[in-house]
Design an enzyme around this catalytic site. Structure first.
Site, PDB file in Angstrom:
ATOM      1  N   CYS A 183     -37.723   1.026   7.996  1.00  0.00           N
ATOM      2  CA  CYS A 183     -36.608   1.844   7.508  1.00  0.00           C
ATOM      3  C   CYS A 183     -36.378   1.604   6.018  1.00  0.00           C
ATOM      4  CB  CYS A 183     -35.337   1.514   8.290  1.00  0.00           C
ATOM      5  SG  CYS A 183     -33.924   2.548   7.851  1.00  0.00           S
ATOM      6  N   ARG A 204     -31.860  13.610  12.823  1.00  0.00           N
ATOM      7  CA  ARG A 204     -31.289  12.261  12.803  1.00  0.00           C
ATOM      8  C   ARG A 204     -30.834  11.885  11.397  1.00  0.00           C
ATOM      9  NH1 ARG A 204     -32.232   6.668  12.674  1.00  0.00           N
ATOM     10  NH2 ARG A 204     -31.482   5.575  14.538  1.00  0.00           N
TER      11      ARG A 204
END
Length: 481
Positions: free
Chosen positions: A300, A396
């Site tokens: 991430c 998302r």
């Protein structure tokens, strides 16, 4: 400048050992996924397209945890993934797959291959049991255009009536040397099926996480506004939905959560968040569990690209402070590198941890195998990577409908070392947590939370904690350097 707090992550802290009479082998790892669903071990596989599809979910549930099937697929495909998990084993299969006598062996092969089963009951148009088609019946058949009714084992069959116990069924199957026991009512209508494989699995996996019907538990991810997907998944028997977003404290997430709780009877896990206010708002909107973590994952880049997030130890601590007042479980999602990180998350009050990278390298994960410099790897990517976003996860990150060349990724694509089966990885993680609980004198996860005391360490302390001053000549299965 408004600095709210000093924020810490797993490598910044250690637990202080306590006087203990607790042995690691004696501790209980039972916990909760949501306020209504239990876990026998506090591990969840992440809803990522290189981590969890039906194979990973089955493996996790058999070990006592649960897998969350990702949503980077159309609704029908995701429903099939859930069905494969729910059909993989059962104490009593209450809605068994069946076939009609006029269908062909080719049709039967499609069914058995799709659901990985070795036989199927045969019924007439009224649902009456008229036979069973097993491997033994078709083993030497080469003409797949033959009708099922011409090849099947016909009635009378050994059957049992509704209400038979698994022990009674096991005795009956042993007596008659059969592997499948159809369950019928007084009119001979097919009502269920018990297989010897399921009875054997009950012995092999005593800690398996199962629902009230003896089926393995499984969760599924959904996005904002995907009520149709949610409804189809609930019909397929999903145990919990994960309303998945990079920013769980948003109006769209709260609205979708309220709509789901209003229209469906299902537990909903919501995230991701890192603050007390966000946790409170999600619980007020009906969340059955809160998922914590913005940017801790190895793949991430949200904290770098957006400059937003919070180190995971402080994030867990914030959210647990609020959630514990309402008896709502907190799931620590991301940043887990070692079993010690799992223990720290649980000691902070998380009920479970969600794992991505450590499971991405397992045999059951859907990622691709590759060889690099003579070593085995599997592909692993963040759901915020370009590749994952173009496959369906762009919502998302609030970029749904954006052309692929205009996407702003918050994750990368990479590879992780191949690590064997899910069971091998979970064995090491469970062992590490048990060891931690022994050091803490904690017989269960609640006592770990109540007993644990932390110290903040320096960079020198972290360096001292890791292997130092020596070259590793044989790798340990639970230490990655």
């Amino acid at each position: 400048m408004r600095i709210l707090q000093r924020a810490l992550t797993f490598e910044d802290v250690l637990m202080v050992p306590r006087k203990s009479s607790v042995l690691p082998k004696d501790v209980s790892l039972k916990s909760r996924l949501t306020k209504n669903i239990g876990l026998n071990i506090p591990f969840i596989s992440a809803a990522m397209d290189t981590v969890t599809e039906h194979k990973t979910a089955i493996a996790m549930a058999r070990l006592g945890g649960i897998g969350i099937v990702h949503k980077n697929m159309d609704i029908q495909t995701q429903v099939k993934e859930i069905t494969k998990v729910k059909k993989s084993e059962s104490g009593v299969i209450n809605d068994p797959i069946f076939i009609h006598a006029h269908r062909t062996l080719a049709d039967a092969k499609v069914i058995t291959d799709n659901y990985k089963i070795s036989g199927v009951p045969v019924v007439d148009d009224k649902g009456l049991l008229i036979g069973i088609l097993t491997n033994r019946d078709v083993r030497f058949e080469t003409d797949l255009s033959k009708k099922v009714g011409d090849v099947m084992t016909k009635m009378p069959l050994v059957t049992a009536h509704v209400g038979i116990s698994l022990d009674e069924a096991s005795d009956l199957m042993h007596k008659h040397k059969i592997e499948k026991l159809p369950i019928v009512d007084k009119d001979n209508v097919l009502k269920g099926l018990i297989t010897i494989k399921d009875i054997q699995k009950r012995i092999e996996y005593p800690e398996a996480n199962k629902d009230d019907f003896g089926r393995l538990r499984v969760g599924a991810a959904i996005g904002v506004g995907q009520l149709d997907r949610a409804e189809m998944l609930v019909k397929a028997g999903v145990d919990a939905l994960v309303l998945d977003s990079a920013h769980g404290h948003s109006a769209n997430i709260l609205h979708t959560l309220e709509e789901i709780k209003k229209s469906l009877v299902v537990d909903v896990i919501v995230g991701n968040v890192v603050t007390k206010e966000a946790t409170s708002d999600l619980i007020s909107a009906g969340a059955d569990a809160v998922k914590v973590g913005i940017g801790p994952g190895s793949i991430c880049t949200t904290r770098i690209v957006a400059g937003v997030g919070m180190p995971q130890v402080s994030a867990i601590d914030n959210c647990v402070e609020v959630a514990s007042k309402f008896d709502i479980p907190v799931i620590a999602d991301g940043g887990i590198r070692y079993s010690g990180d799992v223990a720290k998350a649980l000691a902070l009050g998380a009920s479970s941890v969600m794992i991505g990278s450590l499971l991405a390298g397992t045999e059951e994960s859907p990622g691709d195998f590759m060889i690099y410099q003579g070593r085995q790897y599997k592909s692993y990517r963040g759901m915020g990577s370009i590749g994952a976003m173009t496959k369906g996860s762009s919502d998302r990150y609030f970029q749904e409908g954006v052309a692929s060349e205009k996407l702003v990724p918050e994750g990368i694509e990479g590879r992780v070392p191949y690590r064997g089966k899910v069971s091998d990885m979970i064995f090491q993680l469970v062992g590490g947590v048990r060891s931690s609980m022994g050091y803490q004198g904690a017989k269960n996860i609640l006592e770990l939370y109540q007993n644990a005391e932390f110290v903040e360490i320096t960079s020198a302390g972290l360096k001292e904690s890791h292997v130092h001053g020596v070259d590793i000549t044989k790798e340990a299965p639970n230490y990655y350097g």
